[in-house]
Design a protein around this motif. Structure first.
Motif, short mmCIF file in Angstrom:
data_model
loop_
_atom_site.label_atom_id
_atom_site.label_comp_id
_atom_site.label_asym_id
_atom_site.label_seq_id
_atom_site.Cartn_x
_atom_site.Cartn_y
_atom_site.Cartn_z
N SER A 167 0.83 -1.21 0.00
CA SER A 167 0.00 0.00 0.00
C SER A 167 0.87 1.26 0.00
CB SER A 167 -0.92 -0.02 1.22
OG SER A 167 -1.67 1.16 1.29
N ALA A 168 1.93 1.25 0.79
CA ALA A 168 2.83 2.41 0.86
C ALA A 168 3.50 2.66 -0.49
CB ALA A 168 3.87 2.20 1.95
N LEU A 169 3.91 1.60 -1.16
CA LEU A 169 4.52 1.75 -2.49
C LEU A 169 3.55 2.44 -3.45
CD1 LEU A 169 6.30 -1.70 -2.93
CD2 LEU A 169 7.41 0.54 -2.93
N HIS B 120 10.06 -8.57 3.86
CA HIS B 120 10.50 -9.66 2.99
C HIS B 120 9.94 -9.36 1.60
CE1 HIS B 120 11.49 -13.68 1.62
NE2 HIS B 120 10.26 -13.79 1.16
N ILE B 121 10.80 -9.39 0.60
CA ILE B 121 10.36 -9.10 -0.77
C ILE B 121 9.56 -10.28 -1.30
CG2 ILE B 121 11.09 -8.58 -3.13
CD1 ILE B 121 11.60 -6.31 -1.20
N GLU C 28 5.63 -7.12 -8.39
CA GLU C 28 4.58 -6.72 -9.34
C GLU C 28 4.29 -5.22 -9.23
OE1 GLU C 28 1.14 -9.17 -8.77
OE2 GLU C 28 2.24 -11.01 -9.22
N VAL C 29 4.14 -4.72 -8.02
CA VAL C 29 3.86 -3.30 -7.83
C VAL C 29 5.05 -2.45 -8.27
CG1 VAL C 29 3.44 -1.51 -6.09
CG2 VAL C 29 2.19 -3.66 -5.99
N ARG D 108 16.19 -9.35 -9.04
CA ARG D 108 15.35 -8.66 -10.00
C ARG D 108 15.15 -7.17 -9.68
NH1 ARG D 108 10.20 -12.39 -10.16
NH2 ARG D 108 9.35 -10.65 -11.36
N LEU D 109 15.71 -6.72 -8.58
CA LEU D 109 15.51 -5.33 -8.15
C LEU D 109 16.85 -4.68 -7.82
CD1 LEU D 109 12.58 -6.03 -5.68
CD2 LEU D 109 12.36 -5.15 -8.01
N TYR D 110 16.85 -3.35 -7.87
CA TYR D 110 18.03 -2.62 -7.41
C TYR D 110 18.04 -2.68 -5.89
CZ TYR D 110 18.39 -0.76 -12.11
OH TYR D 110 18.52 -0.64 -13.46
N SER D 111 19.19 -2.99 -5.33
CA SER D 111 19.23 -3.13 -3.88
C SER D 111 20.58 -2.70 -3.32
CB SER D 111 18.94 -4.58 -3.47
OG SER D 111 19.89 -5.46 -4.03
#
Length: 102
Positions: free
Chosen positions: A12-14, A31-32, A38-39, A56-59
């Motif tokens: 929701s925050a995203l 936890h991702i 998807e969001v 799959r994400l920048y981290s």
């Protein structure tokens, strides 16, 4: 946004932040999950994940074990240094360590 460590709150925050026209989002997620991904892929705002590594994400990720080890070594060195100073003062000045506790 405080999410209460709840995945639904993070999702929701995203969505809320992306609608708020922010330039980017720094997310420290519980936890991702696939729902996070998807969001993140749907919103038009760059997102950086902190504290977790994801292919799959920048981290930004830190190695907890290595960080803990280095802190332990540093504390050990400080303890040894303090013990050495104490011993030198006792030997050279023949003083009691109790004087330094006041």
């Amino acid at each position: 946004n405080y999410t209460g460590l709840k995945i639904d709150g993070e999702i929701s925050a995203l969505k809320t932040l992306s609608r708020s026209k922010v330039d980017g989002i720094v997310l420290m997620a519980t936890h991702i999950t696939e729902a996070h991904i998807e969001v993140i892929e749907k919103i038009d705002v760059p997102v950086i994940i902190v504290g977790q590594e994801h292919d799959r994400l920048y981290s930004i990720y830190h190695d907890d074990y290595e960080a803990g080890y280095k802190i332990g070594v540093l504390i050990g060195e400080m303890y040894i240094s303090l013990a050495l100073v104490k011993k030198i003062l006792q030997l050279v000045f023949n003083v009691s360590w109790e004087l330094f506790k006041r």
